[in-house]
Enzyme design. Sequence first.
Site, PDB file in Angstrom:
ATOM      1  N   THR A   1      -2.207   5.549  -4.802  1.00 34.36           N
ATOM      2  CA  THR A   1      -2.452   6.979  -5.050  1.00 34.36           C
ATOM      3  C   THR A   1      -2.052   7.887  -3.894  1.00 34.36           C
ATOM      4  OG1 THR A   1      -4.739   6.815  -4.256  1.00 34.36           O
ATOM      5  CG2 THR A   1      -4.359   6.452  -6.609  1.00 34.36           C
ATOM      6  N   ASP A   2      -2.033   7.373  -2.662  1.00 38.23           N
ATOM      7  CA  ASP A   2      -1.839   8.254  -1.510  1.00 38.23           C
ATOM      8  C   ASP A   2      -0.504   8.985  -1.532  1.00 38.23           C
ATOM      9  OD1 ASP A   2      -4.315   7.656  -0.531  1.00 38.23           O
ATOM     10  OD2 ASP A   2      -3.633   6.267   1.010  1.00 38.23           O
TER      11      ASP A   2
ATOM     12  N   ASP B   1       0.884  -1.168   0.000  1.00 36.91           N
ATOM     13  CA  ASP B   1       0.000   0.000   0.000  1.00 36.91           C
ATOM     14  C   ASP B   1       0.913   1.206   0.000  1.00 36.91           C
ATOM     15  OD1 ASP B   1      -1.470   2.277   1.291  1.00 36.91           O
ATOM     16  OD2 ASP B   1      -3.096   0.807   1.350  1.00 36.91           O
ATOM     17  N   SER B   2       0.581   2.244  -0.748  1.00 38.46           N
ATOM     18  CA  SER B   2       1.521   3.365  -0.885  1.00 38.46           C
ATOM     19  C   SER B   2       1.745   4.116   0.421  1.00 38.46           C
ATOM     20  CB  SER B   2       1.060   4.333  -1.974  1.00 38.46           C
ATOM     21  OG  SER B   2      -0.071   5.068  -1.586  1.00 38.46           O
ATOM     22  N   SER B   3       0.875   3.931   1.408  1.00 34.32           N
ATOM     23  CA  SER B   3       1.115   4.537   2.717  1.00 34.32           C
ATOM     24  C   SER B   3       2.351   3.937   3.383  1.00 34.32           C
ATOM     25  CB  SER B   3      -0.104   4.351   3.626  1.00 34.32           C
ATOM     26  OG  SER B   3      -1.224   5.034   3.103  1.00 34.32           O
TER      27      SER B   3
END
Length: 367
Positions: free
Chosen positions: A112-113, A80-82
């Site tokens: 996207t984050d 996850d980009s987080s």
Amino acid sequence: MISRIMVIYSGGTIGMAKSNQKVYEPKANFFGSELKKIPMVCDDVYSENESLKPNEFALPVTREGRRILYTLLEYSPLKDSSNISFEDWIQMAEDVERNYEKYDGFVILHGTDTMAYTSSALSFMLDGLSKPVVLTGAQIPIYEIMTDGVDNLVRALYVAAESRFPEVTLLFDKTLYRGNRVTKVSSKDFQAYESPNIKPLLLFTAEERGQGTDVNRFKRDVALQCHKSMSKNVGILLIFPGITPQMIRKVLEPPIQGLVLLTFGSGNCPSRDKELLNEIKAATSRGAIIVNCTQCLKGFVSPSYETGSVLPKAGVLPGNDMTKEAAFAKLSYVLGQSGMSNEQRRSMMLRNIHGEITEITATSNES
């Protein structure tokens, strides 16, 4: 015409699966299997006739007669980009460098984050690009009925297959942006990004597929250099009403080397709090580089008000019209360079080196 593209899949919503807890999460070897079910991104007949490998895919031939072949490089673990880190940025840059001569362009699939942070960082790390590096992702996984992932992937492959934009870019919802001039503005809309202070590089339209307004092209005529030394001792601080000198002091304690200060309006801060300003001055005096960027989505910093004129006196540099993501990534890049004096680094922060600053704002603030 055949174009060969490497697709680096780092993770993100575009290829996530639903877990037993009914939440989206990365799943190894899932994305590639879903691609094979979608004719728009996988020409089964061509793949079978040409005996493509399991991680190789072909788009249907374009109306211009171009065949785009792409190889999928899936990271392990997917993220996850987080959870994206500096190490992930280095891995992406190294994979582009390692495969640079084998492919005509690169697509990086990303959550996207933090995609705008990654596109900004890679724009500095990959110096001297002569081939496109396009980041994209999706708000809805590629296998779901209302996904934006298929269109984003196809358009990103189109851009990567051409030589019009030999730089790091971000493509989302029919729009191509310069990678270090973009910020995320919506957590749910397909139009999730904006480029606040320059026009997009390209707009896709129904009438002219893959054609649009080509502006602000930026290219460096040097051989590719991959800069892998990025300082982690950087941060971002939002100025808010009532912020205390103690908070500023704590944030600026060593080992911090650089800070993006997000101020009000055109670069304003609490000018009557002398203790707060003294903390900032003390940090710049010991060598920390502090860059002043506006909290506003559009515009640039300028010492037009008394509340903005105090920061340059405390040694703070104007961030001009850089996004917070670009300023953060540039600080990390500049502070990671070896053999430079503090003054050389400060001077580099003021210059437009990869299209991250509009020249007129840089000239105005330097004068």
